[in-house]
Design an enzyme around this catalytic site. Structure first.
Site, PDB file in Angstrom:
ATOM      1  N   GLY A  31       0.904  -1.360   0.144  1.00 32.73           N
ATOM      2  CA  GLY A  31       0.002  -0.053   0.105  1.00 32.73           C
ATOM      3  C   GLY A  31       0.770   1.222  -0.107  1.00 32.73           C
ATOM      4  N   LEU A  33       0.399   3.664  -2.083  1.00 35.68           N
ATOM      5  CA  LEU A  33       0.922   3.509  -3.365  1.00 35.68           C
ATOM      6  C   LEU A  33       1.431   4.748  -3.973  1.00 35.68           C
ATOM      7  CD1 LEU A  33      -2.115   1.533  -4.919  1.00 35.68           C
ATOM      8  CD2 LEU A  33       0.018   0.706  -4.110  1.00 35.68           C
ATOM      9  N   HIS A  37       4.583   2.236  -8.037  1.00 34.42           N
ATOM     10  CA  HIS A  37       3.482   0.942  -7.941  1.00 34.42           C
ATOM     11  C   HIS A  37       2.550   0.883  -9.152  1.00 34.42           C
ATOM     12  CE1 HIS A  37       4.170   1.452  -3.330  1.00 34.42           C
ATOM     13  NE2 HIS A  37       4.181   0.263  -3.519  1.00 34.42           N
ATOM     14  N   GLU A 150      12.454  -3.008  -9.525  1.00 37.85           N
ATOM     15  CA  GLU A 150      14.126  -3.464  -9.381  1.00 37.85           C
ATOM     16  C   GLU A 150      14.516  -2.649  -8.135  1.00 37.85           C
ATOM     17  OE1 GLU A 150      15.841  -2.729 -13.220  1.00 37.85           O
ATOM     18  OE2 GLU A 150      15.464  -4.992 -13.892  1.00 37.85           O
ATOM     19  N   ASP A 152      13.777  -2.973  -4.928  1.00 37.05           N
ATOM     20  CA  ASP A 152      14.202  -4.117  -4.143  1.00 37.05           C
ATOM     21  C   ASP A 152      14.689  -5.242  -5.329  1.00 37.05           C
ATOM     22  OD1 ASP A 152      13.418  -2.710  -1.716  1.00 37.05           O
ATOM     23  OD2 ASP A 152      11.367  -2.918  -2.704  1.00 37.05           O
ATOM     24  N   GLN A 155      15.356  -8.626  -3.299  1.00 36.35           N
ATOM     25  CA  GLN A 155      13.801  -9.161  -3.297  1.00 36.35           C
ATOM     26  C   GLN A 155      13.505  -9.817  -4.599  1.00 36.35           C
ATOM     27  OE1 GLN A 155      10.449  -7.528  -1.112  1.00 36.35           O
ATOM     28  NE2 GLN A 155       9.756  -6.768  -3.140  1.00 36.35           N
ATOM     29  N   SER A 187       9.515   5.541  -3.096  1.00 41.08           N
ATOM     30  CA  SER A 187       9.367   4.652  -1.954  1.00 41.08           C
ATOM     31  C   SER A 187       8.248   5.102  -1.163  1.00 41.08           C
ATOM     32  CB  SER A 187      10.585   4.560  -1.243  1.00 41.08           C
ATOM     33  OG  SER A 187      10.337   4.069   0.112  1.00 41.08           O
ATOM     34  N   SER A 188       7.359   4.220  -0.671  1.00 38.24           N
ATOM     35  CA  SER A 188       6.234   4.618   0.307  1.00 38.24           C
ATOM     36  C   SER A 188       6.778   5.453   1.628  1.00 38.24           C
ATOM     37  CB  SER A 188       5.260   3.442   0.770  1.00 38.24           C
ATOM     38  OG  SER A 188       5.045   2.772  -0.062  1.00 38.24           O
TER      39      SER A 188
END
Ligand code: PAF
Length: 284
Positions: A31, A33, A37, A150, A152, A155, A187-188
């Protein structure tokens, strides 16, 4: 818009879509967003008949309880942003108890060592948490394609390994980092930066770009020292780590080997906020 809170209901709905021959794209998120995202979602809408977006601040991947508590939660705004893109998007907004069957804990994973590098060292248990939630989400959503940013990068490689090791019939689609006009990776967590730290944060990408220029000629040790010294000299930024690593194995590189692909990976604290970024490094 369809919003599902319970695994079983979404699973049944997905099965009915699959029976109609529809392809499913999936964008897992926590979330809050932003345009990054939305770029993932746009790609999924383009490639698939149906797109599922999950919004879930997954407790098992947070090694820092304060970060979990303060992680931005903006469900209503997230819904409207997604609705603007397409009212057809299916939202999965899991109820944590139902999602974890009452036991909020991680499974342990072996990602062939990818989990022990960089973020794995600095955030113990993080990748077990990510692996646990993503594997469970994949079981419910059963996507044909799943989209990961990309930013992260570690991840992303770990999710590819998860799919490979568990023989999941899912194609992982990497999407390039989305940046603010001043270069800060979206980034959030950026919305939690103070004014001073927000003004300082684009410096991280400037230094990464300089490291990419240096990579053309200099050795790895020199580049690492340059990044460490440059970030350390900044009043508002504190380096956690800078690593030059092989893109596939994520093992730190000590020298450049022709044919291998490298990236520079950085984590910097801007005040209380931990910012992560990376850059592709190409040797001439
Ligand atoms: O990258 C993220 O936002 C999260 O780690 C993910 C993949 C949604 C799992 O919670």
């Amino acid at each position: 818009m369809k919003v599902f809170r319970y695994k079983k209901e979404l699973k049944n709905y997905i099965e009915s879509l699959k029976n109609q021959g529809k392809s499913i794209g999936f964008v897992p998120t926590m979330g809050a967003l932003h345009q990054g995202h939305l770029a993932l979602v746009k790609n999924s809408l383009k490639d698939n008949d149906k797109t599922v977006v999950s919004i879930f601040v997954n407790p098992t991947q947070f090694d820092n309880p304060d970060d979990l508590k303060k992680y931005p939660r903006t469900f209503k705004t997230d819904m409207s942003l997604l609705k603007e893109l397409s009212p057809e998007i299916i939202i999965f907004y899991p109820d944590a108890e139902d999602f974890y069957d009452g036991k909020i804990q991680s499974e342990h994973f072996d990602f062939d060592g990818l989990e022990n590098e960089m973020e794995g060292k600095h955030r113990p248990g993080h990748f077990d948490g990510v692996g646990t939630v993503v594997k469970k989400l994949f079981e419910v959503v059963q996507p044909d394609k799943a989209y990961f940013g990309e930013k992260d990068f570690q991840q992303l490689q770990i999710i590819k390994k998860l799919v490979e090791k568990h023989h999941l019939p899912i194609k992982i689609i990497p999407i390039p980092i989305y940046r603010e006009p001043d270069g800060l990776a979206m980034s959030s967590r950026n919305r939690r930066l103070t004014q001073h730290h927000r003004a300082a944060a684009p410096f991280i990408y400037q230094v990464l770009k300089q490291s990419a220029v240096l990579f053309e000629k200099e050795n790895i040790d020199t580049i690492k020292k340059f990044v460490e010294n440059t970030i350390d000299a900044h009043a508002y930024l504190k380096l956690e780590y800078f690593e030059i690593a092989d893109e596939q194995t994520l093992k730190p590189a000590t020298q450049k080997i022709t044919g291998n692909k490298y990236r520079g990976f950085i984590v910097v604290y801007a005040g209380e906020i931990r910012l992560i970024d990376n850059i592709e490094l190409i040797s001439k």
